[in-house]
Every structure is written in C-alpha cells, then in structure tokens.
Design an enzyme around this catalytic site. Sequence first.
Site, PDB file in Angstrom:
ATOM      1  N   GLU A  32     -61.252 101.807  75.053  1.00 50.70           N
ATOM      2  CA  GLU A  32     -61.563 103.216  75.304  1.00 50.70           C
ATOM      3  C   GLU A  32     -63.030 103.403  75.708  1.00 50.70           C
ATOM      4  O   GLU A  32     -63.760 104.210  75.148  1.00 50.70           O
ATOM      5  CB  GLU A  32     -61.203 104.059  74.075  1.00 50.70           C
ATOM      6  CG  GLU A  32     -59.720 104.005  73.748  1.00 50.70           C
ATOM      7  CD  GLU A  32     -59.317 104.826  72.545  1.00 50.70           C
ATOM      8  OE1 GLU A  32     -58.165 105.286  72.508  1.00 50.70           O
ATOM      9  OE2 GLU A  32     -60.152 105.007  71.630  1.00 50.70           O
ATOM     10  N   ASP A  38     -50.791 103.896  67.971  1.00 47.21           N
ATOM     11  CA  ASP A  38     -51.990 104.536  67.419  1.00 47.21           C
ATOM     12  C   ASP A  38     -51.623 105.514  66.303  1.00 47.21           C
ATOM     13  O   ASP A  38     -51.691 106.721  66.504  1.00 47.21           O
ATOM     14  CB  ASP A  38     -52.758 105.256  68.528  1.00 47.21           C
ATOM     15  CG  ASP A  38     -54.107 105.783  68.067  1.00 47.21           C
ATOM     16  OD1 ASP A  38     -54.592 105.345  67.012  1.00 47.21           O
ATOM     17  OD2 ASP A  38     -54.674 106.639  68.768  1.00 47.21           O
ATOM     18  N   GLU A  57     -54.724 112.393  61.500  1.00 45.63           N
ATOM     19  CA  GLU A  57     -54.881 112.748  62.909  1.00 45.63           C
ATOM     20  C   GLU A  57     -53.567 113.209  63.534  1.00 45.63           C
ATOM     21  O   GLU A  57     -53.526 114.236  64.215  1.00 45.63           O
ATOM     22  CB  GLU A  57     -55.447 111.555  63.677  1.00 45.63           C
ATOM     23  CG  GLU A  57     -55.649 111.809  65.156  1.00 45.63           C
ATOM     24  CD  GLU A  57     -56.224 110.613  65.879  1.00 45.63           C
ATOM     25  OE1 GLU A  57     -56.399 110.704  67.114  1.00 45.63           O
ATOM     26  OE2 GLU A  57     -56.492 109.579  65.231  1.00 45.63           O
TER      27      GLU A  57
END
Length: 687
Positions: free
Chosen positions: A294, A373, A401
């Site tokens: 990323e 993820d 998240e």
Amino acid sequence: MKRRKAGGGYEGWLKYSLIEDAGMREAYAEKCSRLAVVGDSPVMASARRELKLALSGLLGIVPEESELPDRGPLLVAGVPDRSQLFEPLAAAGDLSGLGEEGYVIESSSDGRVYLAGLTDRAVLYAVFGFIRLLQNGEDLEEIRIRETPANGLRMLNHWDNLDGSVERGYAGKSLFFNNGEITDDLERIEDYARLLASCGINAAAINNVNVHKQETLLITDAYLPEVSRIAAIFRSCGIRLFLSVNYASPMEIGGLNTADPLNADVAAWWKSAVGNVYRHIPDFGGFLVKADSEFRPGPFTYGRNHADGANLLADALAPFGGLVVWRCFVYNCLQDWRDRSTDRARAAYDHFMPLDGDFRDNVLLQIKNGPMDFQVREPVSPLLGGMKRTNQLLELQITQEYTGQQRHLCYLVPQWKEVIEFDTRARGEGSLVARVVDGSLFGRRLGGMAAVANVGDAPNWTGHLLAQANLYGYARLAWNPGLSSEEIAREWVRMTFGRDWEAERVILQMLLDSYNIYEAYTAPLGVGWMVNPDHHYGPNVDGYEYAKWGTYHYADRDGIGVDRTVATGTGFAGQYHSPNSERYESRESCPDELLLFFHHVPYKHRLNSGKTVIQHIYDSRFEGAERAAELLTLWESIGERIDEELYGQVRQRLLHQREHACEWRDILNTYFYRKSGIADEHGRMIY
C-alpha cells in the site's frame, strides 16, 4: 497506589469493587491479612502496589507486610530462590519447567498462599492471576495452579500517529502522542500498562505501521528520550516496547541516496541507528515493519526480496536481542477491476512461500488471520501452515474496522477461536493454527500472536464499553488458546460488573451472540468489502467493486461470488494442504459460510442448509436486524443492575446498532433483489 479518573469504565476489568458476599470476603481476608512481596525491582514494585490496591478494594483490608518466617496465614509473592519463605513451596515440587513467564499459585496446609515464578515478570503474572481468582469468586483452599503461556510473543500493534490521530481508531485520540509530541499524560499510560500486564501482554508497538515523515524520527534523538519514558513504564509491567519503522529511513533521515538492503552503507546506517535506540532503551523489543505494501517503501524497489529486507534489520538488532516483526500484508493495490486473473487472496502466499527458510532466526513473519484484510468472514490464511521453516505470528484485529467500529457490539473471540482451532493439516491431522504460531508444530523457537489495538483516550478506553471484552479476550487467548469464548467472557463480565448472576447471564448472552448477529446482517456467505470506501463504515455493496484494491464480489444478474478454484478460477483453493484444498474446491463440500469466497454460483444454488443463496441473503439480513434489536432489549432488562453511567453508555451504542442494522438489511436486500429479480419467499418488505 493512587487511582485516578475513577468511573465511566476507566478502571476496566481492574475495578476492584468490594466483594459483597461477606462470608467470601472474610475467608479471603483471612488468607490475605499478611503480605510478603520479596524483591524491589520496578516489576516487583508493580506487583506489590497491585496486590495492595486489589486487597484494599476487594476485601476492604490493608494487609500487614511481613517477611518473618513464622507460621500462619501469609500471602507470599516472589522468586523462590530469594527467600526462605518459599522453602515449603520448593519442597513440594519442581519449578524448573515454568520458564521466564510461567507461574504457580499454591496454598499450603498452614494457610499460606504462594505466588511464585522464576522471574519478576512471572511473579507479576502470578499476582494478577491471583487477583483474578478473587474477582471471580474462586475457592482458595487446596489451590494448586501452574500456568505457562502458550505463545512467547503476545503483542499489540498500535496504529497511532504523532499528531494524535489513530488510523482505524474508534476510541478517541492516541494514548502516546499529541500534536507532534510524546504525551505528558504518563499516568494514563501507567494504567494502560497495568491493564495489559493483568492479562499477559508482553510486547507493544506504539506507532502506526504506516510510518510517515515525522514518525520516521522516532528512532532518533529527537524523540528517543521521551519514548524511553514510555518504555520504562512498560518495563515495570513486563512489556517490551517496539517501534514501527520506515524502510526508507536511511534516505529520509540518514542522508543516503538508497535503502537497498544489500548496500553496505545502508547496513552500517541501520546498525548505528539500532545501537542508538538501545542506548536509550536497553530492553527495546525491536522493529515492526510494513514494506512494499500500500505504497510503503521496501526492498522491491531495488530488485530484492522480503528476506533480504528483513534480514538487514535482523542483523542490526541481533546483538542486542532485538526482533524484526515483518508483516506479510503485501499485494497489488493497483489492480484493474477488469482483470480476473489477479487474486489478492493469493498474494501473501505467492510472495512469501518461496522464501521459507531464508529469514534470520530473530525475524517473525506477521500473518493476518485471513488472506484478505480482517473481513467479517474469511478462510484462514494458507500461509499459516504453509511456511515450515520460518517464525510466525498470527495477526488479528481487535479494533473493529470491518466489524462495527466499536459502535456495534461484536465480541470477536469466537471468530478468533475458529482461526486458532483451524486444522491446517500441514503435518497431518491435529496441525492446528495454534500450534503453528506457538512454534511447536515445526519446532520453531519464536512465535506468538499480535493484534491491532482498539484503545484510545476515550474515558472507557475503547469507546464502546463492551469492546473492552475484545482487548481482554485477545490477551487471554494469546496466553492460553485453550480457553473457550465463554470462559473468557465470563471472566471479563465478573471482573468488570461484579458478581450479579442475572446481569452476568444477560451480558454473556449478548457477547456470545453478537459476532453471528453482526455477520448475519452484513456479510453474506463469505463476501466482504460491502462497505463505504475509505472509512469502511456502513453498507455500500458496490463501494469497492470497481476499485483498485482487488476486493470484488462479482455479483451480476445470474449469481455472485469469486471463483477461486484450481479447475476454473484463480487457483487460490490449491494453496491449502489436503484435504482442505479439496474441501474448498468443491461447491458441494465447501462450507456455506465461505461458499461465495471460493465459488461464483447462481442465486438459486442450494446451500447445505437447504436454502437457496438468494433466500439466505434475505433471511439472514432480516433475522440479523431482529436480533440486533434484541440486544438492546436484553441490555434494558438489566438496567437497574448496572451502574447508571455505564448503562447509559452502552444503551446509546445499542440504539444506534438497532437502527444501523436495519440500514444494512434494507440496502443489501434491495441490492440483491434488484440484481436477481427473485422475490423473497416470505413476502417481506424489500424496497
């Protein structure tokens, strides 16, 4: 020890309220009326303070401190070879197998209770173990407990930035940083360290794995004197401090024109930087690294591999006993959504399996629980059990998240239990993930678990009070993966709310049901990412469908799911050992909850449950929203039994969850009704 900021959930599971059962309290007080804590190191000072604080709060007594070897009730804490007080304990059995962190809690016939280990840190764990017994109402007569942690490294990763923000943080601002500086609120860090030590955490990285320009300076004299103050607090609670580092540091702050891991000047720069860190923090744990992921810099820039990159840092840290924790979250984050041949799920395995055995002995690869993820439902990463000659850490995400961002109740221990109990078959039946990461399956020296923390400067640490159960639960599971989700939850409830049986029953039910409830109204059959981009909160079925991140569900008018089979798809199913690979390859044997992760199927495909895919989507969303509303009803049923402030905190979160679950239900059901054109069998309202 003086406590501060009492109330509002700040004390967490170390509240130490007076035990209401007078008979139990008196029996405990008789055992604990005299106290001997042997040793005066910072860790032993923590043990002494904690015992006094707990006995004062739970029993209403101030124990007499005594080291006289006379007979009679005495609570003794320390390392046995430092005092003759431990002679009866030493005579009773061999303590050599305890290692550096194992402990014993043992009562004797003359009323003594021994809290012992071979190191000060182990004694501190024994002290907290004993306090937990008191909080949970356990019998202290003829007690003989011997515990050693399953995992050598039990770590927290904080994604905190120097400006005070927390990436994927849902509980306020950073505990450690504020406006570009190290916080001066060291009291709060002291209380945080106590919470972590109480359930066995022994390592923590305090800054974000996405290391920006300013945070790159944390390993320099600009910040190390202040970082060392946090390290000293952690040290007194048996916790080693780690820092996340920028792989391009030699260029960004070192004046070099390269960060090539095979360049001699780069190696020399890192050795010098590491030496300086240890001058400030002698017990520094090491570096946590996110590289080539990323947009973070890494060895790929120079045509090198991840072993080259990790070993560079490992060699610099090795003389000081430091570790490199190297994240395996590496994938193509610039994927063309039109490209169906590239599969993000394959990436970690494809990158790291060829390097098995190439990493230094002080490197641990940190592997996310799933191949994507931290989604609500994923299969276990095939890298866990794939690599056999490399130290590994299982990476979990406590911060919610993708599981409600601590606005929704979602107790994650059941999810984590499924992961650690997954049989990889790497060495035949019984090759559980728990044995992979603790090192025992492949005879590795280092291993353990790491998790992204869920705390901030919120008054109750986690925003949602009940989200404290995830922090506590992770730590207890890292210490003892054999504990059940219910055992862990019951401990936390009793320690946090006291011993009220009806309140305990209700809160236990809420916690244990919450993960399946959240999954029911958000994530159909193993499909993730149906969230709003960037902030990841709330439903948006196509939010990532045409994006660069490789996170697709491929829903069309005829069906949904990703073909990851060897026969016709991306081949991801073939990364598992047999028989798991065959199980996932076949539509018929693939578990329902993962069907759409591995297969693209028609909406009318019939699941093992007997329902069609589309009907499961409808039913699950409706039922999930109904059950989310029931969480609020359950909480309201015990309103008079809960502290008014704590009750109000949780009720506000559950009110929001009830409403937001309906939003999830209606958007998902409407989307799939419009895609498929197939009506709900029960004729319920779909817009």
